[in-house]
Write a protein that holds these residues in place. Structure first.
Motif, PDB file in Angstrom:
ATOM      1  N   GLU A 179     -14.036  27.032-137.553  1.00 24.84           N
ATOM      2  CA  GLU A 179     -14.872  27.191-138.764  1.00 24.84           C
ATOM      3  C   GLU A 179     -14.855  25.903-139.571  1.00 24.84           C
ATOM      4  OE1 GLU A 179     -17.013  29.450-139.823  1.00 24.84           O
ATOM      5  OE2 GLU A 179     -16.674  30.404-137.874  1.00 24.84           O
TER       6      GLU A 179
ATOM      7  N   TYR B 236     -14.191  23.036-138.364  1.00 17.54           N
ATOM      8  CA  TYR B 236     -14.849  22.000-137.563  1.00 17.54           C
ATOM      9  C   TYR B 236     -16.360  22.001-137.808  1.00 17.54           C
ATOM     10  CZ  TYR B 236     -16.853  19.609-133.540  1.00 17.54           C
ATOM     11  OH  TYR B 236     -17.597  18.767-132.752  1.00 17.54           O
ATOM     12  N   TRP B 237     -16.961  23.198-137.749  1.00 14.47           N
ATOM     13  CA  TRP B 237     -18.424  23.271-137.940  1.00 14.47           C
ATOM     14  C   TRP B 237     -18.845  22.825-139.323  1.00 14.47           C
ATOM     15  CZ3 TRP B 237     -20.355  22.977-133.523  1.00 14.47           C
ATOM     16  CH2 TRP B 237     -19.901  23.724-132.430  1.00 14.47           C
ATOM     17  N   LYS B 238     -17.935  22.940-140.272  1.00  9.27           N
ATOM     18  CA  LYS B 238     -18.250  22.477-141.630  1.00  9.27           C
ATOM     19  C   LYS B 238     -18.008  20.972-141.776  1.00  9.27           C
ATOM     20  CE  LYS B 238     -17.320  26.836-143.954  1.00  9.27           C
ATOM     21  NZ  LYS B 238     -16.228  27.612-144.586  1.00  9.27           N
ATOM     22  N   GLY B 239     -17.431  20.389-140.741  1.00  5.98           N
ATOM     23  CA  GLY B 239     -17.156  18.940-140.779  1.00  5.98           C
ATOM     24  C   GLY B 239     -15.940  18.611-141.620  1.00  5.98           C
TER      25      GLY B 239
ATOM     26  N   THR C 186     -12.601  19.147-140.505  1.00  6.27           N
ATOM     27  CA  THR C 186     -11.366  18.935-139.715  1.00  6.27           C
ATOM     28  C   THR C 186     -10.991  17.460-139.670  1.00  6.27           C
ATOM     29  OG1 THR C 186     -12.884  19.069-137.858  1.00  6.27           O
ATOM     30  CG2 THR C 186     -11.353  20.898-138.112  1.00  6.27           C
ATOM     31  N   SER C 187      -9.690  17.242-139.484  1.00  9.52           N
ATOM     32  CA  SER C 187      -9.229  15.858-139.318  1.00  9.52           C
ATOM     33  C   SER C 187      -9.321  15.499-137.828  1.00  9.52           C
ATOM     34  CB  SER C 187      -7.780  15.738-139.795  1.00  9.52           C
ATOM     35  OG  SER C 187      -6.948  16.476-138.923  1.00  9.52           O
ATOM     36  N   VAL C 188      -9.131  14.225-137.525  1.00  8.14           N
ATOM     37  CA  VAL C 188      -9.186  13.776-136.130  1.00  8.14           C
ATOM     38  C   VAL C 188      -8.094  14.490-135.310  1.00  8.14           C
ATOM     39  CG1 VAL C 188      -8.973  11.762-134.612  1.00  8.14           C
ATOM     40  CG2 VAL C 188     -10.186  11.553-136.767  1.00  8.14           C
TER      41      VAL C 188
ATOM     42  N   GLU D 246      -9.073  18.058-134.537  1.00  5.35           N
ATOM     43  CA  GLU D 246     -10.120  18.085-133.515  1.00  5.35           C
ATOM     44  C   GLU D 246      -9.535  17.875-132.117  1.00  5.35           C
ATOM     45  OE1 GLU D 246     -13.160  15.359-134.931  1.00  5.35           O
ATOM     46  OE2 GLU D 246     -13.337  16.562-136.747  1.00  5.35           O
TER      47      GLU D 246
ATOM     48  N   LEU E 177     -20.422  24.895-125.031  1.00  6.11           N
ATOM     49  CA  LEU E 177     -19.582  23.992-125.826  1.00  6.11           C
ATOM     50  C   LEU E 177     -18.690  23.141-124.932  1.00  6.11           C
ATOM     51  CD1 LEU E 177     -18.857  23.207-128.738  1.00  6.11           C
ATOM     52  CD2 LEU E 177     -17.104  24.965-128.710  1.00  6.11           C
TER      53      LEU E 177
ATOM     54  N   PHE F  48     -20.763  20.596-123.174  1.00  3.37           N
ATOM     55  CA  PHE F  48     -21.128  19.538-124.109  1.00  3.37           C
ATOM     56  C   PHE F  48     -19.961  18.565-124.306  1.00  3.37           C
ATOM     57  CE2 PHE F  48     -21.739  17.651-128.285  1.00  3.37           C
ATOM     58  CZ  PHE F  48     -23.073  17.300-128.255  1.00  3.37           C
ATOM     59  N   TYR F  49     -18.773  19.113-124.485  1.00  2.00           N
ATOM     60  CA  TYR F  49     -17.623  18.224-124.699  1.00  2.00           C
ATOM     61  C   TYR F  49     -17.180  17.492-123.435  1.00  2.00           C
ATOM     62  CZ  TYR F  49     -17.536  18.789-129.567  1.00  2.00           C
ATOM     63  OH  TYR F  49     -17.910  18.710-130.886  1.00  2.00           O
ATOM     64  N   SER F  50     -17.539  18.023-122.273  1.00  7.04           N
ATOM     65  CA  SER F  50     -17.282  17.257-121.039  1.00  7.04           C
ATOM     66  C   SER F  50     -18.184  16.019-121.034  1.00  7.04           C
ATOM     67  CB  SER F  50     -17.609  18.089-119.807  1.00  7.04           C
ATOM     68  OG  SER F  50     -16.788  19.200-119.779  1.00  7.04           O
TER      69      SER F  50
ATOM     70  N   ILE G 159     -19.231  14.511-123.701  1.00  9.20           N
ATOM     71  CA  ILE G 159     -18.619  13.604-124.693  1.00  9.20           C
ATOM     72  C   ILE G 159     -17.467  12.835-124.040  1.00  9.20           C
ATOM     73  CG2 ILE G 159     -17.188  13.582-126.806  1.00  9.20           C
ATOM     74  CD1 ILE G 159     -20.010  14.096-127.664  1.00  9.20           C
TER      75      ILE G 159
ATOM     76  N   LYS H 181     -24.023  16.510-117.846  1.00 11.87           N
ATOM     77  CA  LYS H 181     -23.328  16.793-119.100  1.00 11.87           C
ATOM     78  C   LYS H 181     -23.618  15.721-120.157  1.00 11.87           C
ATOM     79  CE  LYS H 181     -19.680  19.215-116.676  1.00 11.87           C
ATOM     80  NZ  LYS H 181     -18.338  19.128-116.104  1.00 11.87           N
TER      81      LYS H 181
ATOM     82  N   MET I 129     -26.954  16.046-121.540  1.00  8.88           N
ATOM     83  CA  MET I 129     -27.005  17.138-122.525  1.00  8.88           C
ATOM     84  C   MET I 129     -26.640  16.585-123.909  1.00  8.88           C
ATOM     85  SD  MET I 129     -24.661  20.544-122.447  1.00  8.88           S
ATOM     86  CE  MET I 129     -24.803  21.883-123.600  1.00  8.88           C
ATOM     87  N   VAL I 130     -25.627  15.711-123.928  1.00 10.66           N
ATOM     88  CA  VAL I 130     -25.209  15.094-125.198  1.00 10.66           C
ATOM     89  C   VAL I 130     -26.360  14.253-125.758  1.00 10.66           C
ATOM     90  CG1 VAL I 130     -23.562  13.507-126.287  1.00 10.66           C
ATOM     91  CG2 VAL I 130     -22.783  15.059-124.489  1.00 10.66           C
TER      92      VAL I 130
ATOM     93  N   ARG J  42     -17.750   9.809-134.541  1.00 13.66           N
ATOM     94  CA  ARG J  42     -16.683  10.786-134.699  1.00 13.66           C
ATOM     95  C   ARG J  42     -16.313  11.416-133.351  1.00 13.66           C
ATOM     96  NH1 ARG J  42     -13.406  12.279-138.814  1.00 13.66           N
ATOM     97  NH2 ARG J  42     -12.494  14.309-138.442  1.00 13.66           N
TER      98      ARG J  42
ATOM     99  N   VAL K  99     -17.285  10.662-130.120  1.00 10.77           N
ATOM    100  CA  VAL K  99     -16.977   9.806-128.972  1.00 10.77           C
ATOM    101  C   VAL K  99     -15.851   8.829-129.301  1.00 10.77           C
ATOM    102  CG1 VAL K  99     -17.930   8.111-127.349  1.00 10.77           C
ATOM    103  CG2 VAL K  99     -19.329  10.038-128.096  1.00 10.77           C
TER     104      VAL K  99
ATOM    105  N   LYS L 213     -19.239  12.327-144.786  1.00 15.21           N
ATOM    106  CA  LYS L 213     -18.853  13.742-144.707  1.00 15.21           C
ATOM    107  C   LYS L 213     -20.071  14.657-144.696  1.00 15.21           C
ATOM    108  CE  LYS L 213     -14.328  13.170-146.797  1.00 15.21           C
ATOM    109  NZ  LYS L 213     -13.565  13.214-148.042  1.00 15.21           N
TER     110      LYS L 213
ATOM    111  N   LEU M 245     -21.974  14.307-141.372  1.00 11.60           N
ATOM    112  CA  LEU M 245     -21.229  14.906-140.262  1.00 11.60           C
ATOM    113  C   LEU M 245     -21.352  16.435-140.297  1.00 11.60           C
ATOM    114  CD1 LEU M 245     -19.379  14.361-137.823  1.00 11.60           C
ATOM    115  CD2 LEU M 245     -17.428  14.565-139.345  1.00 11.60           C
ATOM    116  N   HIS M 246     -21.253  16.978-141.496  1.00 11.97           N
ATOM    117  CA  HIS M 246     -21.397  18.421-141.661  1.00 11.97           C
ATOM    118  C   HIS M 246     -22.766  18.883-141.161  1.00 11.97           C
ATOM    119  CE1 HIS M 246     -21.981  22.031-144.555  1.00 11.97           C
ATOM    120  NE2 HIS M 246     -21.541  22.436-143.386  1.00 11.97           N
TER     121      HIS M 246
ATOM    122  N   ARG N  98     -23.051  18.696-137.324  1.00 13.88           N
ATOM    123  CA  ARG N  98     -22.325  19.756-136.612  1.00 13.88           C
ATOM    124  C   ARG N  98     -23.020  21.109-136.744  1.00 13.88           C
ATOM    125  NH1 ARG N  98     -16.151  17.893-137.463  1.00 13.88           N
ATOM    126  NH2 ARG N  98     -16.137  16.352-135.796  1.00 13.88           N
TER     127      ARG N  98
ATOM    128  N   LEU O 218     -26.329  24.490-129.443  1.00 13.58           N
ATOM    129  CA  LEU O 218     -25.564  25.121-128.360  1.00 13.58           C
ATOM    130  C   LEU O 218     -25.903  26.604-128.220  1.00 13.58           C
ATOM    131  CD1 LEU O 218     -22.103  23.378-128.874  1.00 13.58           C
ATOM    132  CD2 LEU O 218     -23.770  22.931-127.077  1.00 13.58           C
TER     133      LEU O 218
END
Lengths: 140, 161
Positions: free
Chosen positions: A10, A12-15, A17-19, A22, A38, A41-43, A45, B98, B101-102, B120, B122, B142, B145-146, B149, B156
């Motif tokens: 939650e 994270y989606w709000k932006g 979170t810290s590094v 994450e 998801l 997508f992160y693969s 990334i 993949k 997709m990004v 952020r 990558v 900030k 980024l919000h 996301r 997604l």
């Protein structure tokens, strides 16, 4: 997947979170057995994170190489100019020599021409002697 | 002793390369853009040593180089300023499904969000580092980024539907 770290997701989606947070989320995502959108997508990334340049050279090396090439080129240019000038000078000398020889030849030819004209005068010089011979014969 | 270039600018090459991929979506072109940027950094290192944000200068120069590459390839229509890189460039064919997709998601983002999201996700940069890279304030980072996301969540959810 998201249940385990629901609050963190939650955030994270709000932006928010810290590094570090994450990192925890992505690690958990990697361990997920199912391939959701998801995770896919992160693969992607992750693949981008692994991208590295292969042929980038330190400019210092190319700079030095360029400097050396410039010095070499300048040297070659000077050498070519000097060689060209020397050839030109030699050519000029040879040309001057040929012209002198030609001029001398002409002078010699003209001198010879003068001498051949004088040959008839030589004969005239002996005309009296012929008359003398005639006179002598007559007296005898 | 290492020069300013070697200690401060040269280590940026991997990040700059990936950043160039974001814009150019082509490894060779990205490499050329980074090489040219590095050369410019090398030439201007004395000046860069005196300014407060040499990284920002390098990013701006890279952006300019990327624009030039796109311009040369004839893949642009109009361009008002250096900050405008929001043009359609198809990804190089050998990127994985993949990764594509990004790219597909990133393409939908406005220019600034695209850069922030990329830095952020990558590069794993903090808000402060991103602000330095892009020469903007942390608050703006900030917010963007919000928003990015939020768009990712919706992307997604609707992906493949």
């Amino acid at each position: 997947m998201e249940n385990k770290h629901k609050d963190l997701w939650e955030k994270y989606w709000k932006g928010e979170t810290s590094v570090a947070e994450e990192k925890i989320l992505f690690q958990a995502l990697e361990e997920e057995p199912e391939d959701g959108e998801l995770k896919t997508f992160y693969s992607g990334i992750q693949s981008l994170r692994a991208e590295r340049p292969k042929g980038i050279h330190l400019p210092l090396q190319s700079f030095l190489w360029q400097k050396m090439a410039a010095v070499m080129l300048a040297f070659l240019t000077v050498a070519a100019c000097w060689w060209g000038y020397r050839s030109y000078e030699q050519e000029q000398e040879a040309r001057a020599y040929r012209q002198v020889v030609e001029a001398m030849g002409k002078i010699q030819f003209n001198l010879k021409k003068g001498t051949s004209h004088l040959e008839s005068m030589e004969k005239i010089k002996y005309l009296n002697s012929a008359a003398n011979w005639y006179e002598n014969d007559k007296n005898n | 002793m290492k020069s300013f270039f070697e200690s401060h600018l040269w280590p940026l090459k991997n990040r700059l390369y990936r950043f160039a991929i974001l814009w150019l979506k082509d490894r060779d072109k990205a490499q050329d853009a980074v090489q040219d940027t590095m050369y410019k950094g090398f030439i201007n290192q004395e000046y860069l040593a005196t300014i407060s944000n040499p990284t920002g200068w390098m990013v701006k120069t890279l952006k300019h180089e990327a624009l030039q590459q796109i311009r040369e390839a004839g893949k642009w229509e109009t361009m008002d300023d250096v900050g405008d890189l929001a043009m359609e460039v198809s990804p190089e064919v050998d990127f994985s499904r993949k990764t594509k997709m990004v790219f597909k998601f990133i393409e939908k983002l406005p220019e600034r969000q695209k850069e922030i999201f990329f830095l952020r996700e990558v590069e794993g940069l903090t808000h402060k580092e991103m602000a330095t890279y892009l020469e903007i304030n942390e608050g703006q980072v900030k917010v963007e980024l919000h928003r990015a996301r939020k768009k990712l969540k919706s992307f997604l959810e609707n992906y493949g539907k």
